[in-house]
Motif scaffolding. Structure first.
Motif, PDB file in Angstrom:
ATOM      1  N   TYR A  74       0.848  -1.189   0.000  1.00  0.00           N
ATOM      2  CA  TYR A  74       0.000   0.000   0.000  1.00  0.00           C
ATOM      3  C   TYR A  74       0.882   1.238   0.000  1.00  0.00           C
ATOM      4  O   TYR A  74       1.869   1.314   0.737  1.00  0.00           O
ATOM      5  CB  TYR A  74      -0.904  -0.018   1.237  1.00  0.00           C
ATOM      6  N   PHE A  75       0.513   2.191  -0.832  1.00  0.00           N
ATOM      7  CA  PHE A  75       1.274   3.435  -0.899  1.00  0.00           C
ATOM      8  C   PHE A  75       0.273   4.581  -0.775  1.00  0.00           C
ATOM      9  O   PHE A  75      -0.583   4.756  -1.635  1.00  0.00           O
ATOM     10  CB  PHE A  75       2.003   3.491  -2.248  1.00  0.00           C
ATOM     11  N   LEU A  81       8.605   5.462  -2.941  1.00  0.00           N
ATOM     12  CA  LEU A  81       8.260   4.719  -4.152  1.00  0.00           C
ATOM     13  C   LEU A  81       9.228   3.578  -4.420  1.00  0.00           C
ATOM     14  O   LEU A  81       8.872   2.593  -5.070  1.00  0.00           O
ATOM     15  CB  LEU A  81       8.254   5.655  -5.354  1.00  0.00           C
ATOM     16  N   LEU A 131       8.395  -0.061  -4.381  1.00  0.00           N
ATOM     17  CA  LEU A 131       7.814  -0.807  -5.492  1.00  0.00           C
ATOM     18  C   LEU A 131       8.846  -1.697  -6.167  1.00  0.00           C
ATOM     19  O   LEU A 131       8.523  -2.758  -6.687  1.00  0.00           O
ATOM     20  CB  LEU A 131       7.220   0.145  -6.536  1.00  0.00           C
ATOM     21  N   TRP A 141      -0.884  -4.300  -5.594  1.00  0.00           N
ATOM     22  CA  TRP A 141      -0.390  -2.984  -5.209  1.00  0.00           C
ATOM     23  C   TRP A 141      -1.577  -2.033  -5.142  1.00  0.00           C
ATOM     24  O   TRP A 141      -2.366  -1.954  -6.084  1.00  0.00           O
ATOM     25  CB  TRP A 141       0.600  -2.443  -6.235  1.00  0.00           C
ATOM     26  N   LEU A 186      -2.044   1.915  -4.850  1.00  0.00           N
ATOM     27  CA  LEU A 186      -1.224   3.119  -4.903  1.00  0.00           C
ATOM     28  C   LEU A 186      -2.120   4.353  -4.973  1.00  0.00           C
ATOM     29  O   LEU A 186      -2.935   4.498  -5.875  1.00  0.00           O
ATOM     30  CB  LEU A 186      -0.326   3.095  -6.143  1.00  0.00           C
ATOM     31  N   PRO A 213       0.536   7.912  -6.839  1.00  0.00           N
ATOM     32  CA  PRO A 213       1.972   7.650  -6.714  1.00  0.00           C
ATOM     33  C   PRO A 213       2.846   8.636  -7.478  1.00  0.00           C
ATOM     34  O   PRO A 213       4.028   8.755  -7.180  1.00  0.00           O
ATOM     35  CB  PRO A 213       2.120   6.242  -7.300  1.00  0.00           C
ATOM     36  N   LYS A 269       8.135   4.767 -13.473  1.00  0.00           N
ATOM     37  CA  LYS A 269       7.167   4.107 -12.607  1.00  0.00           C
ATOM     38  C   LYS A 269       6.128   3.360 -13.433  1.00  0.00           C
ATOM     39  O   LYS A 269       5.694   2.277 -13.078  1.00  0.00           O
ATOM     40  CB  LYS A 269       6.446   5.125 -11.718  1.00  0.00           C
ATOM     41  N   VAL A 312      -2.915  -4.064  -9.860  1.00  0.00           N
ATOM     42  CA  VAL A 312      -2.677  -2.745  -9.304  1.00  0.00           C
ATOM     43  C   VAL A 312      -4.013  -2.017  -9.214  1.00  0.00           C
ATOM     44  O   VAL A 312      -4.807  -2.038 -10.150  1.00  0.00           O
ATOM     45  CB  VAL A 312      -1.718  -1.928 -10.206  1.00  0.00           C
ATOM     46  N   LEU A 372      -5.004   1.891  -8.495  1.00  0.00           N
ATOM     47  CA  LEU A 372      -4.348   3.168  -8.246  1.00  0.00           C
ATOM     48  C   LEU A 372      -5.277   4.330  -8.524  1.00  0.00           C
ATOM     49  O   LEU A 372      -6.303   4.212  -9.183  1.00  0.00           O
ATOM     50  CB  LEU A 372      -3.051   3.302  -9.028  1.00  0.00           C
TER      51      LEU A 372
END
Ligand code: HEM
Ligand SMILES: Nc1ncnc2c1ncn2[C@@H]1O[C@H](COP(=O)(O)OP(=O)(O)OP(=O)(O)O)[C@@H](O)[C@H]1O
Ligand SMILES: Nc1ncnc2c1ncn2[C@@H]1O[C@H](COP(=O)(O)OP(=O)(O)OP(=O)(O)O)[C@@H](O)[C@H]1O
Ligand SMILES: [Mg+2]
Ligand SMILES: [Mg+2]
Lengths: 251, 59, 204, 239, 239, 204
Positions: C75-76, C137, C140, C148, C150, C153, C165, C179, C181
């Motif tokens: 998790y971002f 970052l 990752l 993921w 994000l 990001p 990225k 992902v 995001l």
């Protein structure tokens, strides 16, 4: 919750805010009558008929408020912590609401115990406040209530507030006996019984019977105010539920 | 009956101030605990009913 | 990852939202500022529990498989989670200890790939805004986690950084990862993007 | 294919719970040591209190000696309490706390490591400088072992209990609560047993009983506090 | 055309320095009042100290009365010092401080308003609750006026001097100076005159001299501190 | 604004950099993360004094006309300068008192223009990341200052928001103002953009 199959049926019913609202509504009149009768009768008995204490004279009559409020303040904390735990473990909304409703009642009773104690202290000990074991532990109980209430009001999300408060109340519950014994021990060590609270067996029956009446009356009164607060809280939180809408519009 | 006259009852053997102060506080706190939820309940019901009526008119 | 199914019910922000994420898929959550993207991601990742509805992970309700799910999640969030007083390397080492899916042996490599070679032992408070986020970052590059999540990001990252990225996300997808995001910029290189728009939902 | 990824992770030499404990401990110690300017540095606070009392109250040795056990314990308690708030707050503000909660490792490990780090720089440090300060306050030499032992056993409980308060309040941006208000009532027993131990030591009475009580409190705290802290953190972050 | 823009600005009803002073004062008071959970809320700290002393040291009235003047002043000093750090730090962290330094209005106005807000919630609040607390510590009634007057005149100086330290250290991320070490030596005179005034009042001696000395310190602080604070802020932000 | 001339000398980041900004001009500072954009803007705005070289404002050395310069400058940095505990409106009111170029009578209007109508009395900590920055950006709507220095103003703002901000900058330019800004996104609508690339400079 899926994994609480072993809970008895009444537990489920209690968990339903609607059922709880209705049962409280049915019980309230009975408890109100009982509380009023006991409190008024007990007060008259206490003020007019009970004999004066041979040492403390009539200031002794404060005991009929002081002791019930002190006892209730402690019972209320226990109820609050237990309800909080039930809410935390079984995610039961009604328990959260009970815990939330308990805090202000308990705090007000603690205030009453502290104030009547302080007032009583002036004629008996000659000062409003001493750092005595019981007084100190009551003060700490009051602080615990304040903490619980402050935490509850500080968190905006209701479920988060209920959970956080429950954790705090439980931690406080573990601590209450510890506080009680530590404070008592501390005090008897440093200040050998300058002021000894009157001991119970020393009391004749015409003194302690009205006290018992007052204590029971206080419990009834506590039940009344708790149920009233609980009903409000249920209405507020379930305001989007169908049955609340029906109930409100039917009037 | 442990008092002979009403004035004796009021003075409580010189401790009248303390006794009556305590009982006054007791009455205040008990009544407060009854009145506060009653009024809060009334206000809440009125508020919720008003909102419900508004919503049912709105839709 | 065979099947991730998620269903939510919330009063204000979104109602009756339901979607699933498959392996090899990018889901982009779209919406104006304040439309609830962050809220949704926090619920999906298990940080926020203020929701009604069900989330499934590999077919199981998420509360049952929380442990497994955490193991497979990276998790971002909006906040980079970088300590200003530690150096980039120290920051990353702690993350490696925290999360088994991060490979501690590749820290130096990851820092180089995000363009922080030479800054390994500079405390993060004397890095620029973009470099600060790059530290976070670089997780990752270390991660083996299949899923993921994000949240914006690419904020404060320069164009070359964004391209790198995106390539990385592409590689993750190709390996069978997925992902979820949010971003306010357009994803350029990536192909398999499904987007979910929160603006359409709810009363906001 | 997806399963390959997971497998790769499990084949690598993994950092277990022990490694995490050490890593967190190191990180927190490093952070505190680098941020030397921290205001509520417990040691500085301790020293300040000790300088201020003779100046403000009375420089008389007899009076100071009588004051010393209590003043030292009160200072230790306040120092712990004041440094408590930042235990989780900085992590919360910069987003590390979210990461921490999303870790598959058991939460109580990280929590214990953080509390241990906090204690090493507050309680332990205080215990080590306490003799110097006690001499400055004219505490009789007989009191020293009692002072040090009681601080050593008592302060970890303070850190553990304080961390519960810190975890409960970490998410609060606005209003309401005071970590001090939450935690202070819980500190009272430690304070009482702690000062009683020192006073017993000064007057030559046996102090084993008090130390045993402090030990019991610590055991209770060690068993229950990490759970409460973990639960409180999850609740706070979720809100 | 460009000059038109500037002119438009000058034609509008402008908010002058007085308006800025009031606005800043309001903002800072509002911020502190909303963030009730602030740990070192001076009042809470004060109350805490007062609960802890009887528990930790001795509940004996005679001893407590002797302790009271010093304990109250030490608590006031610590409360001010501990709440000082956040005076500029929150503004620095969220970028408001940069904006503040870029304002064309005189800097010392904002600075004075911020210090005043800090004092109102620390020094002034302490002064107002001091009598209650003094009663709980059994301070003789004769000491009250001396206590309140000395706190009223002395605490603003504490806030002013503390703000210099806060401004000097606000930009420091790592290491360096400790605000307490910078500020504490400057606090000592206030502490000594303050407690002397209370003790004089308790024993019935005249306390005008001490109060005059406290007043002189305050005048000096008011004249010099805002300039020093402004300069320190510019240096800290530029670094 | 007739002539703004600026010359700098710094050891590590840029050397011998010199440029001037005229009325009605946008200067975009470009460069990778860590190339010194923020540093340059802080120097130009007078926040940082760690530089060698000369900066002129309307032909005068800037230290001479600091007061006048502050009056005519609006600076927007990486940190939005928004207090989480205050509401958007309270935040803006304080800025209006702080800076005479901000028009206090238009606060409500500005909040509406950045899409925060209805959020006036919500404390900022319960706003989303983009809404948080919008609070600070709404100062642009209030400002009469001729020179705007904006450090990554579009971070975390959604696409419609960015378009609105660009339009605003365009209007400012048309009125004879000037703008120095950094951003990692492309400026789309704007015409008179001159860009200065810091990557070419210095040893980084
Ligand atoms: C602020 C002052 C005081 C506080 C906070 C306080 C608190 C308490 C508490 C907590 C109890 C225990 C109730 C229970 O659980 O049974 C109690 C009982 C009692 N208190 Fe007080 N008290 C105060 C002052 C006084 C004074 C001045 C007197 C009379 C001299 C007094 C006489 C009693 C008596 C007779 C009992 C009943 C003892 C028993 O049933 O065990 N209290 N008080
Ligand atoms: N406080 C500081 N102390 C020492 N070096 C610093 C400090 N702040 C920044 N630097 C260094 O100066 C360089 C330029 O930083 P600056 O913040 O100006 O970059 P930037 O161009 O704004 O980057 P970004 O696009 O990431 O915002 C960076 O390499 C950074 O490491
Ligand atoms: N802690 C909070 N308490 C109450 N409301 C909140 C809180 N955080 C966010 N909100 C509200 O919830 C809504 C959604 O916020 P969220 O952060 O999910 O938006 P977002 O889609 O991520 O926006 P952005 O693009 O700006 O990041 C916003 O309108 C915001 O005002
Ligand atoms: Mg967001
Ligand atoms: Mg930058």
């Amino acid at each position: 919750m899926a994994d609480s199959k072993w809970m008895p049926r009444w537990f489920y019913q209690l968990a339903s805010p609607r059922w709880c609202y209705q049962i409280c509504g049915k019980l309230l009149p009975w408890f109100t009558v009982a509380a009023l009768a006991l409190l008024i009768g007990g007060t008259l008995w206490a003020l007019i008929f009970a004999p004066a204490d041979y040492q403390q004279g009539n200031s002794f009559r404060i005991i009929y408020l002081h002791v019930p409020s002190a006892i209730l303040a402690q019972s209320c904390y226990m109820l609050m912590a237990v309800a909080g735990a039930i809410g935390l473990i079984w995610k039961m909304k009604v328990a959260d609401m009970v815990a939330k409703a308990c805090a202000p009642i308990g705090a007000s009773l603690a205030v009453l115990a502290l104030l009547t104690g302080a007032i009583w202290g002036k004629p008996t000990w000659g000062s409003w406040w001493v750092w005595d074991a019981r007084l100190t532990s009551m003060l700490i109980l009051f602080f615990l209530y304040l903490g619980v209430m402050a935490l509850n009001s500080a968190i905006e999300s209701e479920s988060t507030a209920a959970q956080a408060t429950a954790v705090l109340a439980l931690v406080g519950l573990v601590n209450i006996p510890i506080i009680k014994y530590s404070v008592e021990w501390w005090n008897t060590l440093h200040q050998p019984a300058t002021f000894k609270l009157t001991e119970k067996p020393a009391m004749p029956a015409e003194m302690w019977v009205p006290l018992l009446v007052m204590v029971i009356g206080f419990y009834a009164f506590f039940a009344v105010t708790l149920m009233m607060r609980l009903r409000n809280e249920i209405l507020r939180r379930e305001r989007r539920a169908g049955w609340v809408k029906e109930l409100l519009l039917s009037k | 009956m442990s008092f002979n006259s009403f004035s004796e009852f009021l003075s409580m053997g010189g401790h009248g101030l303390y006794v009556w102060l305590s009982y006054g506080l007791g009455v205040i706190i008990i009544l407060g605990n009854l009145i506060a939820p009653l009024q809060a309940g009334k206000r809440l019901r009125a508020q919720l009913t008003r909102r419900l009526i508004r919503e049912s008119k709105g839709s | 990852m065979e099947n991730l199914f998620c269903e939510r019910d919330d009063r204000m922000l979104f109602e009756g939202l339901g979607f699933s994420v498959d392996a090899g898929e990018i889901v982009q959550i779209e919406g104006a500022n304040g439309s609830g993207k962050t809220t949704l991601l926090r619920i999906l990742s298990g940080l926020s529990r203020n929701y009604e509805g069900d989330i499934f992970w590999r077919g199981e309700p998420i509360d049952r498989v929380r442990d497994q799910f955490c193991r497979e999640l990276l998790y971002f969030g909006h906040q980079p989670g970088v300590k200003a007083l530690l150096t980039p390397e120290e920051n990353l080492r702690w993350y490696c200890a925290l999360h088994p899916s991060l490979d501690a042996s590749r820290v130096a490599e990851a820092l180089e790939q995000v363009g922080l070679a030479g800054f390994e032992d500079v405390p993060c408070h004397s890095l620029s805004a973009g470099q600060h986020r790059r530290v976070s970052l670089s997780r990752l590059y270390l991660s083996d986690a299949p899923l993921w999540i994000l949240d914006e990001p690419f904020t404060a990252i320069d164009k070359r950084g964004v391209a790198a990225k995106e390539a990385l996300i592409g590689r993750h997808i190709a390996r069978g990862g997925s992902v979820i995001l949010t971003t306010h910029q357009d994803l350029q290189g990536s192909s398999v993007v499904r987007s979910i728009n929160l603006d359409r939902q709810g009363g906001h | 294919m997806a399963d390959l990824i997971t497998q790769a992770a499990s084949e690598r030499a993994q950092i277990g719970p022990g490694g995490l404990f050490v890593a967190t401990l190191r990180r927190d110690l490093m952070l505190s040591l680098r941020r030397k300017s921290e205001l509520v540095n417990p040691l500085i606070f301790f020293l300040m209190v000790i300088t201020l009392f003779p100046l403000g109250v009375s420089p008389e040795p007899g009076f100071l000696a009588q004051l010393a056990p209590g003043a030292l314990w009160v200072a230790a308690l306040l120092a712990t309490l004041l440094s408590m708030d930042s235990l989780f707050r900085t992590d919360f503000d910069d987003g590390s706390l979210e990461q921490l909660l999303l870790s598959p490792q058991p939460l109580f490990i990280v929590v214990l490591a953080k509390v241990l780090a906090h204690w090493m720089l507050s309680g332990l440090a205080l215990t080590l400088v306490a003799p110097v300060i006690a001499v400055m306050l004219f505490l009789p030499a007989e009191g020293m072992p009692g002072l040090m032992l009681s601080l050593l056993i008592g302060t970890p409980t303070l850190s553990l209990v304080g961390a519960i308060g810190a975890a409960l309040t970490v998410g609060l941006k606005r209003g309401g609560v005071l970590i001090s208000l939450l935690v202070l009532p819980l500190y009272i027993p430690v304070l009482i047993f702690g000062t009683s131990a020192v006073q017993a030591a000064v007057t030559g009475l046996p102090l084993g009983g008090y130390l045993a009580l402090l030990g019991a409190l610590l055991a209770l705290g060690l068993a229950l506090a990490p759970l409460a802290i973990g639960a409180a953190l999850r609740i706070s972050v979720s809100g």
